[in-house]
Design an enzyme around this catalytic site. Structure first.
Site, PDB file in Angstrom:
ATOM      1  N   HIS A  93      82.737  54.842  42.988  1.00 23.51           N
ATOM      2  CA  HIS A  93      82.877  55.938  42.032  1.00 23.51           C
ATOM      3  C   HIS A  93      81.601  56.760  42.053  1.00 23.51           C
ATOM      4  O   HIS A  93      80.496  56.224  42.080  1.00 23.51           O
ATOM      5  CB  HIS A  93      83.113  55.425  40.610  1.00 23.51           C
ATOM      6  N   ASP A 172      93.073  56.170  28.744  1.00 29.64           N
ATOM      7  CA  ASP A 172      91.980  57.026  29.214  1.00 29.64           C
ATOM      8  C   ASP A 172      92.419  58.486  29.274  1.00 29.64           C
ATOM      9  O   ASP A 172      91.683  59.380  28.863  1.00 29.64           O
ATOM     10  CB  ASP A 172      91.510  56.560  30.588  1.00 29.64           C
ATOM     11  N   ARG A 179      88.771  64.319  24.094  1.00 33.30           N
ATOM     12  CA  ARG A 179      87.332  64.485  24.346  1.00 33.30           C
ATOM     13  C   ARG A 179      87.025  65.876  24.874  1.00 33.30           C
ATOM     14  O   ARG A 179      86.023  66.496  24.509  1.00 33.30           O
ATOM     15  CB  ARG A 179      86.848  63.432  25.352  1.00 33.30           C
ATOM     16  N   SER A 194      85.574  54.937  30.334  1.00 31.60           N
ATOM     17  CA  SER A 194      86.547  55.692  31.115  1.00 31.60           C
ATOM     18  C   SER A 194      86.516  55.284  32.587  1.00 31.60           C
ATOM     19  O   SER A 194      87.552  55.003  33.201  1.00 31.60           O
ATOM     20  CB  SER A 194      86.267  57.191  30.976  1.00 31.60           C
ATOM     21  N   LYS A 198      89.368  52.336  34.621  1.00 36.33           N
ATOM     22  CA  LYS A 198      90.219  52.714  35.763  1.00 36.33           C
ATOM     23  C   LYS A 198      89.946  51.813  36.963  1.00 36.33           C
ATOM     24  O   LYS A 198      90.875  51.410  37.673  1.00 36.33           O
ATOM     25  CB  LYS A 198      90.000  54.181  36.129  1.00 36.33           C
TER      26      LYS A 198
END
Length: 453
Positions: A93, A172, A179, A194, A198
């Protein structure tokens, strides 16, 4: 909701408002009401907004963040992989940068080294480019698949790069929608929950986090990046994943290309062992971390060598070729893209304008944020969820920091189409202002700042 349930949600909001620690059961109940399919029983948007703002202002403890991440992870579907893949399922990520096309190279390189990479990626957000938007510039390429089809692609190719499905961590998606409209996006605990939820739903064995720090990143300074990385590493480890954070510099665009199709072309160059050195360095480092984390290499250097060999031998490119066919691209297009003239397949801009040096000296920096804003103005990104993006435009760097330049040398190319001359003049000026030329050679700055386990 019943009176008792309404009261429990209000009490949760009040507790967070008053800086009291929430229990695991309170957070589980809140997430359960968030994803409830019965509208009458679902928590109201106003309550979600109030909860998020209270959390934004007062923060979460580590336990609260862990409880929230767990509840979000199991709010929907979670993957289960074949037993023979055990210990080999990995992902990466990135917190987002400018010119960051690492995933397109890293996923097939890891698969060529024997790992399984079910990569779930995102679209453009604010000034950052989206991996899915880039890949969709390839004719026929699809990012939407059922879990069964996703598993089949990984079985055949070793990797896939897809979007988040509707039933993968639905909490999420719902929280992010609020948000985004309540100015509560930029919060470390909410970001951590978040991201990790995932990745945990992917049932990974190892995860590497590329935490960008600098003018072209969400985290502007190294200390903020370090704090976020450590938070995500600790929370990821509670799921049994081997999580490593790598802090990388993002003051200048990564690689040479910024823009959807342009970045795909550069990623293919990199898979052909012809990519820019900075991009190559990050791919080797992140890949080496994951190979070491899974026990397929005894050291980071050994892991990096495996990634380098997968690229040099052409095996990573073969995996990329197989992956894009598995995700909808025709074999004819895939062959031309990987082994022929890729620009016969990829969309190209109608016009290219050169950005030249206004003085002689050494190029000290190219402001990544300024380049990102120009590309955003060209249509490479989106200002609202669901908007379409343009594949053709972007910016290509012809010089990098540290290079000696003479007045009139080409610093960058601006690839554009369908914009007025007035707008074009302003964009060219922005790119010229983004380049800092000095008289003495600048001190080189390391691209890889720190690795956190």
């Amino acid at each position: 909701m019943s009176v008792a349930e309404v009261h429990s949600i209000v009490e949760l909001i009040r507790a967070k408002r008053d800086k009291r620690e929430l229990s695991e059961n309170q957070i589980k109940a809140f997430i359960s009401k968030l994803v409830c399919t019965n509208e009458e029983d679902r928590v109201h948007d106003s309550q979600i907004g109030a909860f998020l703002m209270a959390a934004f202002l007062n923060g979460f403890t580590f336990l609260e963040t862990s409880y929230l991440t767990q509840a979000m992870t199991y709010s929907g579907f979670t993957f289960s992989w074949p037993q023979e893949w055990r210990g080999r399922v990995v992902d990466k990520h990135s917190t987002g940068g400018v010119g960051d096309k690492v995933s397109l190279i890293l996923a097939p390189a890891l698969a060529a080294c024997g790992l399984k990479v079910p990569m779930v990626s995102g679209r453009s957000l604010d000034f950052t480019g989206g991996t899915l938007d880039k890949l969709e510039s390839i004719p026929g390429f699809s990012v939407s698949f059922s879990p069964d089809k996703m598993r089949k692609i990984v079985e055949d190719a070793g990797c896939c790069i897809v979007g988040q499905t509707e039933d993968l961590v639905p909490a999420d998606k719902l929280l992010y929608r609020i948000r985004d409209t309540t100015a509560t996006v930029e919060h470390e605990d909410l970001i951590s929950a978040s991201v990790i939820s995932k990745k945990a739903a992917e049932s990974l064995d190892a995860l590497v986090l590329d935490i960008k720090a600098g003018s072209g990143a969400f985290m502007k300074d190294i200390e903020s990046a370090r704090h976020l990385a450590l938070n995500m590493v600790k929370i990821g480890n509670t799921f049994g994943m081997k999580v490593t954070g790598v802090i990388t510099r993002m003051d200048t665009p990564l690689g040479n290309a910024v823009g959807n199709a342009l970045e795909v072309a550069e990623a293919i160059d990199a898979l052909q062992n012809k990519g820019p050195p900075d991009l190559h360095e990050i791919v080797l480092t992140l890949g080496g971390v994951l190979i070491q984390s899974t026990g397929y290499a005894e050291s980071l250097d050994e892991g990096k060598k495996q990634i380098e060999e997968s690229i040099a031998s052409g095996s990573a490119l073969k995996i990329f070729h197989r992956m894009i066919i598995g995700q909808g691209t025709s074999p004819t297009v895939a062959q031309e893209l990987c082994y022929g003239d890729k620009w016969k397949c990829l969309p190209r801009a109608q016009s290219i304008r050169n950005i030249t040096a206004e003085s002689s000296g050494y190029l000290e920096n190219i402001d990544a944020m300024a380049v990102a804003k120009v590309c955003h103005a060209l249509g490479c990104g989106r200002t609202q969820p669901g908007m379409s993006v343009k594949f053709e435009p972007g910016v290509v760097l012809r010089k990098k920091p540290g290079d000696l330049v003479a007045q009139g040398d080409i610093l960058m190319e601006l690839h554009n189409q369908e914009i007025s001359n007035g707008v074009l003049v302003n964009l060219i000026k922005s790119l010229q202002d983004a380049c800092l030329i000095v008289q003495n050679p600048p001190e080189p700055k390391p691209l890889i700042i720190e690795t956190l386990v």
